[in-house]
Design a protein around this motif. Structure first.
Motif, PDB file in Angstrom:
ATOM      1  N   VAL A   1       0.835  -1.204   0.000  1.00  0.00           N
ATOM      2  CA  VAL A   1       0.000   0.000   0.000  1.00  0.00           C
ATOM      3  C   VAL A   1       0.866   1.249   0.000  1.00  0.00           C
ATOM      4  N   GLU A   2       1.940   1.233   0.752  1.00  0.00           N
ATOM      5  CA  GLU A   2       2.811   2.409   0.862  1.00  0.00           C
ATOM      6  C   GLU A   2       3.465   2.763  -0.473  1.00  0.00           C
TER       7      GLU A   2
ATOM      8  N   ARG B   1      -1.570   5.332   6.145  1.00  0.00           N
ATOM      9  CA  ARG B   1      -1.674   5.307   7.596  1.00  0.00           C
ATOM     10  C   ARG B   1      -3.068   4.868   8.034  1.00  0.00           C
ATOM     11  N   ALA B   2      -4.110   5.350   7.346  1.00  0.00           N
ATOM     12  CA  ALA B   2      -5.479   4.980   7.702  1.00  0.00           C
ATOM     13  C   ALA B   2      -5.712   3.477   7.509  1.00  0.00           C
ATOM     14  N   LEU B   3      -5.198   2.930   6.406  1.00  0.00           N
ATOM     15  CA  LEU B   3      -5.349   1.496   6.172  1.00  0.00           C
ATOM     16  C   LEU B   3      -4.556   0.685   7.193  1.00  0.00           C
TER      17      LEU B   3
ATOM     18  N   THR C   1     -10.694  -1.944   2.185  1.00  0.00           N
ATOM     19  CA  THR C   1     -10.510  -0.773   1.325  1.00  0.00           C
ATOM     20  C   THR C   1     -10.398   0.440   2.244  1.00  0.00           C
ATOM     21  N   PRO C   2     -10.092   1.623   1.717  1.00  0.00           N
ATOM     22  CA  PRO C   2     -10.043   2.806   2.579  1.00  0.00           C
ATOM     23  C   PRO C   2     -11.360   3.117   3.290  1.00  0.00           C
ATOM     24  N   SER C   3     -12.460   2.513   2.852  1.00  0.00           N
ATOM     25  CA  SER C   3     -13.747   2.815   3.475  1.00  0.00           C
ATOM     26  C   SER C   3     -14.429   1.629   4.143  1.00  0.00           C
ATOM     27  N   SER C   4     -13.805   0.441   4.124  1.00  0.00           N
ATOM     28  CA  SER C   4     -14.487  -0.721   4.688  1.00  0.00           C
ATOM     29  C   SER C   4     -13.507  -1.806   5.107  1.00  0.00           C
TER      30      SER C   4
END
Length: 379
Positions: free
Chosen positions: A54-55, A64-66, A92-95
């Motif tokens: 991801v990075e 960082r959020a993930l 995912t970034p939202s779930s």
């Protein structure tokens, strides 16, 4: 052991999901509490691998959020105390979505623009679920067997408490009220009446179900019940002997052995149907044909090798584009999975099998709703 079996709707939703940062993690786990820490350490290693990827793809804030989402799951000690034999995690970034599965899967981690679903398909190809009818002259019990919960008895309104009470005041071995039958003949007639009453009580409960119904009974009651059963999915194989002293857990264990035989028979039938339809063009194993059939909605049943990866993709019009495995292939772009996704989206039954269970050891095999040549349907 806690199991969360995904439904077909869950799998279709995951198959259709698109996000440039879709993280898929599969890992085998142990349901034994003493192995909780080992499970977490194995998960952490895979999470770290996912975060590293991801990075390379995302800005620092998103990465960082993930990372926080994955580590929040890792820090949930209660979650790690109640596992199945495998864990599937989709982020995912939202779930964040996870399933605790009954079968053991191979370690896998990917970051792509879609989730990897083939291992999850394996978990639901043969669901290890059934009903067991424990039937004797002393009564009848309906047991629900599933992979995601302990076996449990289902209440059946109106079911006869036992054969003797149902046929009261005469015993099941005596003469009929009109004196026309007695002895063994009378006993069989009365057992048939009892079995029919049990079946009639079960019908409203089983209405709309499609799981196998496995009979646990001694002869002649087992055969008698089969002769009057109105449920279409009564299994050929039975659990023999008197079931009165067997707990729901013991009946479930015996049922799983029967289910294994049922699934083996299904695989044999699939191979036979494939062989029969191949000559008429309604069974194919060439990946280009399968890709085209999936795009056209022509697939009725698709079986894929759960361990195979075919780098490439399928275009909107169904053309198969293969990529060199040694080149820079976009992670997660597996042509075999793309064929499976399209088949799912058009209502096909999709099975994830071992290579040895596929016809002729191919990577995938499909049974078509209709034959076609070069993308055109034929009669």
């Amino acid at each position: 052991m806690h199991i969360d079996m995904p439904s077909r709707a869950d799998i279709e939703r995951l198959a259709a999901a698109r996000d440039d940062l879709s993280i898929t993690v599969y890992l085998p786990t142990s349901p034994i509490p003493v192995n909780d820490e080992e499970n977490r350490l194995r998960a952490r290693a895979l999470f770290d691998e996912a975060i590293s990827r991801v990075e390379q793809l995302a800005d620092k804030q998103t990465a960082r959020a993930l990372t926080d989402d994955l580590y929040a799951l890792l820090d949930d000690l209660e979650f790690w105390r109640d596992l199945g034999r495998s864990l599937a995690i989709f982020v995912t970034p939202s779930s964040v979505l996870e399933f605790r599965l009954a079968n053991e899967l191979t370690e896998y981690v990917a970051v792509a623009d879609r989730f990897a679903i083939t291992p999850l398909l394996r978990a639901v190809t043969f669901p290890q679920a059934a009903f067991v009818l424990a039937l004797s002259q002393n009564g009848a019990r309906l047991i629900e067997v599933s992979a995601d919960a302990p076996a449990q008895e289902i209440e059946v309104p109106g079911i006869p408490p036992n054969a003797e009470a149902f046929l009261s005041p005469r015993s099941i071995g005596g003469r009929s009220p009109y004196g026309r039958i007695q002895g063994d003949e009378g006993r069989k007639v009365r057992l048939t009446q009892y079995a029919r009453a049990v079946d009639h009580a079960l019908r409203p409960v089983l209405n709309g179900e499609s799981l196998p119904l496995i009979i646990a009974a001694a002869e002649p009651l087992s055969s008698i019940y089969r002769g009057v059963a109105g449920y279409a999915q009564v299994a050929d194989e039975v659990i023999g002997g008197n079931p009165d002293d067997q707990s729901p857990a013991q009946l479930a264990q015996a049922a799983r052995s029967v289910l294994d035989d049922i699934y083996a028979a299904e695989l044999k039938e699939l191979a036979e149907v494939f062989a029969d339809l191949r000559g008429s063009g309604r069974a194919v194993s060439d990946l280009s044909d399968l890709a085209r059939a999936a795009a056209m909605g022509a697939l009725d049943t698709l079986a894929v090798d759960m361990g195979a990866v075919v780098p490439g993709f399928v275009t909107d019009d169904g053309a198969l584009v293969l990529e060199d495995a040694s080149s820079s292939v976009v992670p997660g772009h597996d042509a075999l999975e793309e064929i499976a996704r399209r088949a799912l989206a058009t209502g096909a039954r999709v099975l994830a099998l071992r290579r040895a269970d596929l016809p002729d050891g191919v990577q995938a095999a499909g049974i078509l709703r209709y034959a076609f040549i070069s993308g055109r349907a034929t009669n």
